[in-house]
Design an enzyme around this catalytic site. Sequence first.
Site, PDB file in Angstrom:
ATOM      1  N   TYR A  15      37.364  44.395  40.456  1.00  0.00           N
ATOM      2  CA  TYR A  15      37.730  44.488  41.863  1.00  0.00           C
ATOM      3  C   TYR A  15      38.501  45.773  42.182  1.00  0.00           C
ATOM      4  O   TYR A  15      38.886  45.978  43.323  1.00  0.00           O
ATOM      5  CB  TYR A  15      38.588  43.287  42.261  1.00  0.00           C
ATOM      6  CG  TYR A  15      37.864  41.949  42.190  1.00  0.00           C
ATOM      7  CD1 TYR A  15      38.397  40.897  41.447  1.00  0.00           C
ATOM      8  CD2 TYR A  15      36.668  41.739  42.863  1.00  0.00           C
ATOM      9  CE1 TYR A  15      37.752  39.665  41.388  1.00  0.00           C
ATOM     10  CE2 TYR A  15      36.007  40.508  42.801  1.00  0.00           C
ATOM     11  CZ  TYR A  15      36.555  39.479  42.064  1.00  0.00           C
ATOM     12  OH  TYR A  15      35.920  38.260  41.999  1.00  0.00           O
TER      13      TYR A  15
ATOM     14  N   TYR B 203      34.891  35.459  48.468  1.00  0.00           N
ATOM     15  CA  TYR B 203      36.327  35.142  48.514  1.00  0.00           C
ATOM     16  C   TYR B 203      37.190  36.300  48.052  1.00  0.00           C
ATOM     17  O   TYR B 203      38.409  36.293  48.227  1.00  0.00           O
ATOM     18  CB  TYR B 203      36.612  33.884  47.671  1.00  0.00           C
ATOM     19  CG  TYR B 203      37.014  34.113  46.239  1.00  0.00           C
ATOM     20  CD1 TYR B 203      36.062  34.395  45.264  1.00  0.00           C
ATOM     21  CD2 TYR B 203      38.348  34.054  45.853  1.00  0.00           C
ATOM     22  CE1 TYR B 203      36.431  34.598  43.946  1.00  0.00           C
ATOM     23  CE2 TYR B 203      38.731  34.265  44.527  1.00  0.00           C
ATOM     24  CZ  TYR B 203      37.768  34.536  43.588  1.00  0.00           C
ATOM     25  OH  TYR B 203      38.130  34.749  42.271  1.00  0.00           O
ATOM     26  N   ARG B 204      36.547  37.323  47.456  1.00  0.00           N
ATOM     27  CA  ARG B 204      37.323  38.397  46.856  1.00  0.00           C
ATOM     28  C   ARG B 204      36.352  39.535  46.574  1.00  0.00           C
ATOM     29  O   ARG B 204      35.167  39.274  46.353  1.00  0.00           O
ATOM     30  CB  ARG B 204      37.869  37.873  45.521  1.00  0.00           C
ATOM     31  CG  ARG B 204      39.084  38.557  44.966  1.00  0.00           C
ATOM     32  CD  ARG B 204      39.605  37.700  43.821  1.00  0.00           C
ATOM     33  NE  ARG B 204      40.528  38.422  42.993  1.00  0.00           N
ATOM     34  CZ  ARG B 204      40.980  37.984  41.825  1.00  0.00           C
ATOM     35  NH1 ARG B 204      40.568  36.824  41.367  1.00  0.00           N
ATOM     36  NH2 ARG B 204      41.830  38.690  41.132  1.00  0.00           N
TER      37      ARG B 204
END
Lengths: 478, 522, 162
Positions: B93, B469-470
Amino acid sequence: MTDPGLIVDPASQIIGTNNAIAFSDARAAPLRHLLGDSSAPTVAPIAVLMPDSVEQVQRLIELARTVGFALVTVPNAAGNGAGLVGGNKPAAVLDLSRMDEIIEFNADSGYALVEPGVSFDQLRAHIGSLGSSHWVDCDENGANSISGSINERAFGYTPYGDHLLMQCGMEVVTANGEVMRTGMGALPDSDTWQLFKYNYGPYLDGLFTRSDFAVVTKVGVWLMPAPPAYHPFMVTLPEVAALEQAIEVMRALKIGMVVPNTVMISHRSADAELVRVSDAAGLVSADSGEWTLYGALYGLPENVQITWEMVAGALASIPNAKISTISEPPQDAAWSLRTRLMHGEPVYSKTAEQVDRKLRFSASAPMEGSAATAMRDILQASFTQKNITFSYEYALTWRTMFMQVAIGYRTEDLTAYTEAALETIATLTAAGFAISHDSRELTTAVSAAHTGSSLQHLYRSLDTALDPDGILRGGWSS
Amino acid sequence: MAANRLPDGIGAQAFGAACDELRGVVGKQWLIRDNEQHLNSYRDSYTPGDIEANAPSAAVAPKDVAEVQKILAIARSYKIPLWTVSTGRNYGYGGAAPRKAGCIVLDLKRMNRIIEVNEKHAYAVLEPGVTFHELYQYLKKRNIKLWPDPAAPAWGGVVGNTADRGVGYTPYGEHFTVQCGMQVVLADGTVVETGMGATANASTRNLYKYGHGAWVDGIFTQSNFGVITQMGVWLLPEPPGYRPYLVTFPEEDDIHQITEVVRPLKINMLISNAATTVGLIWEAAVKVTKAQYYTGPGVMPDSARRKMAADLNIGNWNFYGALYGPDSIMDNNWKVIKDSMSQVPGAKFYFAEDRKNDTAFDYRAKLMRGIPNMTEFGLLNWLGPGSHVDFSPMSPVTGDGALQQFHFMRDTCHAHGIDYIGEFLIGWRDMHHVLMLVFKRDDEGHKHAVNELFEVLVNEATLKGYGEYRTHLDHMDKIAGTYNWNNRALARVNEAIKDALDPDGILSPGKSGIWPRDERKG
Amino acid sequence: MNVRAEPVKVRWASLILAIVVMLSGCGREEPAVVDAPPAVKPQTLAIEQASAPVKTPSAAPSAGIDPTVLKQGREVFVHYCADCHDGGDGHPGTMRLAVRLGAEKSVLKTREDLAQDYIKVIVRNGLGMMPAFRPTEVSDTALDALAAYIINPSESSNIDTE
């Protein structure tokens, strides 16, 4: 502005003449009962507006901005979760009781999506009519608004007792008149709005509880499938040593979710009140101790049996306690009511007008016996001395113990009782037992304790962001 | 390597002056300006995109709140944006790298105290620099019978992971649910204690989440509205018994029935932990490489998949769950679980004694028991020197939902010549469906393919109503943009909050697609 | 036996550093300001082309390394490296090295071909699927100790941390 017509007339164009009335109108009597006697400095509302759709709410907010008045939201006739009066503008009540649609009930995944006007009674009846057996975790008062209960962050009595924890997805109208959906509702065509609380980015739902940053127009709630076994139990606690030991025993059982529901330890005053308010037949048994603990087990019958042996074994260490269960139910009116509550059934159904006025507040504490007695000592030092009748009980949730206090009052008592309550609150707070909940008569004063604090600084900034014109501002969270 | 970068719109002289002031706050050693001081360690070495696009200008590492406040003041004064990281290991991420190149990374790793562990009430209060590993070792050394809930890699930060709303594998798997109490420094330097912490000496600061007024904590998760400097987290008291298990299922389309069977077991809490339904390759790749079974181009053919499955004695789906509690209760729950799952033809059941020397079972058993480890990182070995970027939509716990989403993701991956490496992390009424897009770190063609695939996945997912969600730095705008119900109403509320709390735009610009006012597009 | 590529210069620098560490007490992640001359500057290596510089045999034994330094290095290893680099299954660094270099070079602590400078470059820059470790995680001083420990481990087997 004192002329209701300045609000009622233009509002009627939006919602119809029947649905826009003066606060002095006969039909507004219940609201006057609810909102009229707050001891906080107030500007009482002068009108009542009753929309039946989100679009109407939006247009009323716009009207409030152009005409220059504030809105105080009341979810339904029970009045729970209502906003506060006390801004510096003339105000109209935004009564959402006509918005009472159950938008969805999903049995497979165990949830419902409801409008603010929907009560616990209504949702239960609806689920029952579909032949489903899902439980709704209710407030004592079945007429309470589900959305209002979440706004207040109330606790029910089943394993789904933390109403905010069990909330999933929300739709609100913000003070600039826009409709926003939180969580997965912000993704068009999502089918997970009531399944997953979050989306991508900040989680905002908590802002819309115990506050007036927006008008909640829909809320999702998780529902518990009926468990195969339900085993309530009761423990009479005759004196302080028993009270303290009971809490010490329960702590591990609560944290470990062995006893998964909201365990209540009621002082006999609270049980007597519950029986009275519920118009229940029967009396609190003379055998009941000064306090009584109510808890329940849920799940597979074989597991409930094993767990009960463990729990009973732990409870056996409480001196002079008497344990009863559903197998040999005591003849006690409070027991009947408590077992219904822990089973997801409300025990009365009353509108605001029908409910006695009470000052209420909850102090929070770690789940420790000595904390319970310390809080109670403070209570007694204050109220008993002043001859003020009060009832109190402890609620044991996953990790927190609350002492919930209620003081009935007549109008002429309000000032003196409020003063006593605030003094008690100050003493409790200084002793480390910070206030988590309070009724509308007290909220503004309790919030004022945060004046100048960094949290208040944050709230003010959020107010600037979300309601710069003070349209919804009624005095919460200040 | 690239020359020392400056923040956008800031000249060298001004930046030099700002760095000098920062040095005055944290000391020379902790203002990291260039690669001699190892500024390169703040780059996103895993990115499939252009590493320069997320290169910082510097990093500054405070040791306490007072230093954080001074740093914020300097950032405001020079209008230089910061990018906050805690342990900075959010790989897949973005790691420690900023969304916007030229930010100064605000590295909170030096704030790594475990401030309190309360055994009686089962919570810990932590600073952002504490990793799952560090918390676990702390508890273990003192024989404290509480379990942390680690994310898959042990080096993750407890506070940072919770702030990013990450998940683990024990009954406390949804990390934000067990967060209680927060200390946040706002952009203007105000230190806010949330919840009951707002009241001095409150005994429930880390025992009651919501406080007295509006509950604010959630706005500081996955956002850039403040710098979290302390967080309370609830810990799981060690249960009397623990029994991890694996159930393998033979066919890909079994995901339908598996999910249908699991839903009531989860809602009724017979499966009480964050269980996982793991796809074949995810399960295999901690033990073997693709090359051991297939060296041709494109995705692994079915014959190779079957051979790998047979060799490793695993299925196309591998369900990991655990029983917690006294033996008798675990036995009773297991009866129901086993009966339910046996409805799926070909289901096979294993406990630890049946999976000895199984690397995958071992690390799953550790995670579900709160023991951090790094084993899952072995997945990156699948293709060679690997990196990954994750695509993580949410799915309902329904057979139709899971199957449709799985087909969509698998087929789209395959159309781009990339294997589906995925798993479903099961919450209560939701599943995080994580697709790990593994690629060779130094293969430009690979990276390009992954980027293209990611775009297609996001676009198609949005049309189907799937939300992530991310996400990785490069995709934050896009993913945030999918949450646009009613003409971006949510985004506008976020922006209004941003403008109120951070008018100078100094905190993590672009995080979750939230930009300061003068950087918003359109 | 551990060897050095440039015995005289590097050993001198390491010795200075060891004395400084000893004087400044038990190494933590926030060392006191150190006035010692810096260790050899990390080299820039192209990532996947890097191969461990082969050390030439030297008569110099490793006994010059301060036990405090080794102790600190061991702590750092257990804290940051063991999860990936211990021997046996479930350790992804070891697994990757086995694929890339073969089983006998897969366990860091048992390797005889690693130079301290190389280790430090890898830790600071990452290599392949291993990302970099920042100075806030492993300070320069701690890194020196770590590198010294890896080539002089007090035990080559895994340290039981569970």
